[in-house]
Motif scaffolding. Structure first.
Motif, PDB file in Angstrom:
ATOM      1  N   ASP A  90       0.852  -1.146   0.556  1.00 17.57           N
ATOM      2  CA  ASP A  90       0.037  -0.267  -0.138  1.00 17.57           C
ATOM      3  C   ASP A  90       0.957   1.182   0.041  1.00 17.57           C
ATOM      4  OD1 ASP A  90      -1.893   1.529   0.573  1.00 17.57           O
ATOM      5  OD2 ASP A  90      -1.895   1.269   2.611  1.00 17.57           O
ATOM      6  N   TRP A  91       1.202   1.649  -1.231  1.00 16.60           N
ATOM      7  CA  TRP A  91       2.187   3.090  -1.032  1.00 16.60           C
ATOM      8  C   TRP A  91       1.407   4.171  -1.844  1.00 16.60           C
ATOM      9  CZ3 TRP A  91       4.954   3.963  -5.790  1.00 16.60           C
ATOM     10  CH2 TRP A  91       4.859   3.686  -7.006  1.00 16.60           C
ATOM     11  N   THR A  92       2.678   5.053  -1.679  1.00 18.83           N
ATOM     12  CA  THR A  92       2.139   6.404  -2.702  1.00 18.83           C
ATOM     13  C   THR A  92       3.158   7.046  -2.757  1.00 18.83           C
ATOM     14  OG1 THR A  92       0.665   8.170  -2.776  1.00 18.83           O
ATOM     15  CG2 THR A  92       2.201   7.859  -0.441  1.00 18.83           C
ATOM     16  N   LEU A  93       3.664   7.328  -3.946  1.00 13.93           N
ATOM     17  CA  LEU A  93       4.619   8.733  -4.933  1.00 13.93           C
ATOM     18  C   LEU A  93       5.169   9.398  -3.970  1.00 13.93           C
ATOM     19  CD1 LEU A  93       7.290   7.789  -6.028  1.00 13.93           C
ATOM     20  CD2 LEU A  93       5.797   9.207  -8.069  1.00 13.93           C
ATOM     21  N   SER A  94       6.182  10.131  -3.447  1.00 12.39           N
ATOM     22  CA  SER A  94       6.388  11.376  -2.901  1.00 12.39           C
ATOM     23  C   SER A  94       6.163  12.465  -4.817  1.00 12.39           C
ATOM     24  CB  SER A  94       7.540  11.425  -1.744  1.00 12.39           C
ATOM     25  OG  SER A  94       7.477  12.929  -2.017  1.00 12.39           O
ATOM     26  N   SER A  95       6.400  13.343  -3.613  1.00  8.47           N
ATOM     27  CA  SER A  95       6.793  14.315  -5.479  1.00  8.47           C
ATOM     28  C   SER A  95       7.755  14.912  -4.948  1.00  8.47           C
ATOM     29  CB  SER A  95       5.411  15.941  -4.692  1.00  8.47           C
ATOM     30  OG  SER A  95       4.216  15.383  -4.578  1.00  8.47           O
ATOM     31  N   PHE A  96       8.420  14.482  -4.451  1.00  2.63           N
ATOM     32  CA  PHE A  96      10.246  15.176  -3.915  1.00  2.63           C
ATOM     33  C   PHE A  96      10.819  14.105  -4.098  1.00  2.63           C
ATOM     34  CE2 PHE A  96       6.979  17.686  -1.558  1.00  2.63           C
ATOM     35  CZ  PHE A  96       7.134  18.911  -2.201  1.00  2.63           C
ATOM     36  N   GLU A  97      11.912  14.620  -4.877  1.00  4.32           N
ATOM     37  CA  GLU A  97      12.924  14.106  -4.432  1.00  4.32           C
ATOM     38  C   GLU A  97      14.089  13.654  -3.242  1.00  4.32           C
ATOM     39  OE1 GLU A  97      13.103  16.313  -5.566  1.00  4.32           O
ATOM     40  OE2 GLU A  97      14.719  17.228  -5.329  1.00  4.32           O
ATOM     41  N   GLY A  98      14.563  12.227  -2.992  1.00  4.40           N
ATOM     42  CA  GLY A  98      15.752  12.148  -1.342  1.00  4.40           C
ATOM     43  C   GLY A  98      16.892  12.289  -1.805  1.00  4.40           C
TER      44      GLY A  98
END
Lengths: 79, 239, 425
Positions: free
Chosen positions: C213-221
């Protein structure tokens, strides 16, 4: 807008972020103030990287377009 | 004792001990007064728990095993230097009180012979190691890294050891007379007894003590605080 | 006070404000034995004292000694005491500080475990205060902050462009309903990728197959504020992800294969922000290792038959503690795994860390110092070089050309995707 005079062409295809932005930054001093770089990148990260670089360094993206997977930026040197 | 001996092999000793102890306490307080970092800076792999961490810290501090990976010579010379220095210090305690169990075991003359052999050997090891460490400083890249303090300390130690070697190998004075001198210091009446004064050692003994005092005075304010700092920094390694 | 004296006092105050207890231990304890010289790839490859770890720290120590210790105030010459505004010193400091990859190999071999990279954090603060911060790193950090402020301008276009990758994902997982998950409130996992799709697509495939159950961050690490040494900017950049994790209420922040981002999130953010993370940070490498062990995803054992070697990124191995997890994953996918010598905590730095791959002014030392890594890779005879960190990959790609290594450079998740057995729906 097709009559933009391009002073420098940069091929950034295949480069991964942040390198497209780094290359633009390195080359901006090679065009005169008011001059334009046309940069072609493929990494979608550049969609945010290059415009936010332009804003934070006080330069301007005068045109941005997409041709297939190529992301093309027209960057005008302001200072 | 002439005035020079009375000052530099006498009262200077008290000054040195006070500055040495006071200086080290001051240095520790100075460190402790600085705020600790919120950040955990250890490197992996690292043991968990204070017991295992302390064991690793002590191993790293006393044996610096990683150094063997790159330079066996510096490991050997640095190790020999520190070990001989430590044992030499222990040996000097005989001047405060005779090591009676050892005497009981070896006999009086056996003990003197043992002291001559070990003290002599450590003196030679220290001399060789110090010369190595000093010469090393003149090579590349060490000379670009070194500051005057590095040379000063090595030269100071070399002089102290050389004087000690003179006392050991050429001196005609015996342990009981040196013990008389140490006792005179402990009773705040510094004096050389007649045997010392009539021997060939007053000048080397005075120089030995004087430079050792200078070393002790400089100790807490120099890079020699690595003798304490090492425990703290090697513990941070496994933080 | 004259303006010059004032300026000096300010710089000294700045240095003092950066000095915590451990740093003082480091500065007082170093005996300049130079055992660290053989541990630093830049010194070994160039023989230039400027890159000798103890010398890098010595530049700061000379200021510290002259102004912050009694013995140094009394006898500055004894320690070659220097002034914080000294141009010659600052020039040297710039070259040595921004060239350092913070690999901390020197700390490993130092008999006192002195962390030179931490002393150089003080150097970076001093360089920034004297207007000598790295220009390109400043620009990279500023644009990341700007992106954070104007993220709404970009998410639309970026997600539009990523549709091509989603198409590819659907083809691979054979599920027409699959895709990247955005802005999912209450997701278990917030996945923090890098800017490019190459770090999103493989993870999306793995998450899909694992039923995560995931979601993608709008930001880069990645965090160029950290490389720059500007803790205010570095915090602002990390803050973007922390705020997102708070808003979405996720259970875990899963970091993509990016070396320094691992440490920034787990170790540094809490110092900069003086608060704990809203959710624990977990490495994607540990996640995938777990998925394979638990049978949540299945890879064909030995699917990759060409010889494979693994490079431990300094910021993931020695400095973060993941040695076996990525190896387990790589081993599960290939039949001929070869470790380099030395490896794990003794691994040679690739030479590209610390933001060096973006700082072209250091190209010379970067390529020269990469020789050690290049030789290591050659000695394995491997055809595929796998490593998680993006900086390592960019550097090794560059070494691949420069030293003619003839290897394919791959991320760990790329191998997983190559070997994964797609579950029938």
């Amino acid at each position: 807008m097709d009559d933009i005079k391009v002073d420098l062409e940069l091929d950034l295809k295949g480069l991964l972020c942040p390198l497209p932005m780094v290359r633009v930054s390195q080359n901006i001093s090679k065009v005169p103030v008011g001059g334009v770089i046309r940069a072609t990148a493929t990494d979608p990260g550049s969609l945010a990287d290059i415009p936010s670089w332009a804003r934070s360094t006080g330069n301007e993206i005068i045109k941005q377009e997409q041709e297939g997977s190529n992301l093309i930026y027209y960057i005008k040197r302001i200072k | 004792m002439n005035w020079f001996q009375y000052v530099f092999a006498g009262w200077f000793v008290y000054v040195a001990l006070i500055v040495f102890v006071g200086g080290l306490i001051w240095q520790i307080v100075k460190w402790r007064r600085v705020a600790k970092s919120r950040i955990v800076m250890g490197m992996f792999p690292k043991p968990a728990g204070l017991g295992a961490r302390s064991a690793k810290m002590l191993k790293d501090t006393f044996f610096f095993p990683w150094v063997l990976d790159y330079s066996k010579s510096i490991w050997l010379f640095a190790g020999a230097f520190h070990l001989a220095g430590l044992l030499m210090f222990v040996g000097h305690l005989r001047l405060i009180h005779e090591f009676t169990p050892l005497v009981a075991w070896l006999g009086a003359s056996g003990m003197d012979q043992f002291a001559f052999l070990t003290g002599g050997a450590f003196g030679i090891v220290l001399t060789v190691a110090l010369i190595y460490l000093l010469l090393r400083r003149f090579g590349t890249p060490y000379k670009d890294l070194s500051v005057p303090e590095d040379y000063l300390l090595l030269i100071l130690l070399l002089l102290i050891v050389t004087m000690g070697n003179h006392l050991r190998f050429f001196g005609t004075v015996h342990v009981t007379d040196y013990r008389d001198y140490v006792m005179s210091l402990l009773t705040f009446k510094p004096a050389f007894n007649a045997a010392i004064l009539s021997s060939n050692v007053p000048w080397s003994l005075t120089t030995h003590v004087m430079l050792a005092c200078a070393f002790l005075i400089y100790f807490p304010f120099s890079k020699l605080v690595h003798s304490i700092g090492a425990f703290a920094t090697n513990l941070v390694r496994s933080e | 006070m004259t303006p010059e004296a004032n300026a000096r006092a300010e710089l000294l105050q700045l240095i003092d404000s950066k000095m915590n207890r451990t740093l003082k231990y480091y500065l007082d304890t170093c005996v300049r034995c130079a055992i660290c010289k053989d541990a630093c790839h830049q010194y070994v490859a160039t023989g230039d004292v400027l890159y000798l770890p103890a010398y890098r720290a010595e530049l700061i120590r000379r200021i510290y000694k002259k102004y912050m210790t009694g013995s140094g105030r009394l006898l500055p010459k004894l320690f070659e005491g220097r002034d914080p505004e000294d141009d010659v010193l600052l020039d040297e400091l710039y070259k040595t500080t921004y060239a350092c990859t913070s690999c901390r190999r020197c700390m490993f071999w130092c008999p006192f475990s002195i962390d030179t990279s931490w002393v150089l954090a003080v150097a970076k603060a001093l360089l920034l205060a004297t207007g000598r911060g790295s220009e390109i790193l400043t620009q990279l950090a500023d644009s990341a902050i700007d992106k954070g402020k104007n993220i709404d301008l970009y998410t639309g276009v970026i997600r539009e462009v990523l549709k091509g990758s989603e198409e590819e994902m659907r083809r691979i997982v054979q599920d027409p309903s699959a895709g990247f998950v955005y802005d999912k409130q209450g997701a278990d996992v917030l996945y923090v990728a890098l800017a490019g799709t190459h770090t999103i697509l493989p993870a999306a495939i793995v998450f899909h197959q694992a039923g995560e159950d995931w979601t993608l961050s709008s930001f880069e690490g990645s965090n160029y504020g950290y490389f720059l040494g500007d803790t205010v900017k570095a915090k602002a950049i990390a803050q973007r992800i922390v705020d997102e994790a708070k808003t979405l209420g996720v259970k875990e922040i899963v970091m993509s294969e990016c070396g320094h981002a691992h440490r920034v999130m787990r170790d540094f953010y809490r110092m900069w922000a003086k608060e704990e993370l809203p959710a624990p940070m977990v490495s994607i490498l540990s996640k995938v290792d777990g998925y394979i062990k638990d049978g949540r995803i299945k890879v064909t054992p030995g699917k990759i038959t060409e010889p494979v070697t693994y490079h431990d990124p300094c910021q993931i191995g020695r400095n973060f503690g993941l040695f076996e997890e990525p190896r387990n994953v790589v081993r599960a996918t290939c039949s001929d795994f070869r470790d380099m010598t030395p490896n794990r905590q003794k691994q040679w730095c690739c030479g590209g860390g610390g933001g060096l791959v973006a700082e072209t002014e250091f190209d010379d030392v970067r390529l020269k110092s990469g020789r050690l890594k290049a030789d290591q890779i050659k000695a394995t005879g491997a055809k595929i070089l796998v490593t998680p960190c993006e900086n390592c990959r960019l550097q090794i790609e560059s070494l691949n050309d420069h030293y003619d290594l003839g290897v394919r450079v791959s991320a760990v998740l790329d191998l997983v995707v190559e070997a994964i057995e797609i579950k029938p729906r």
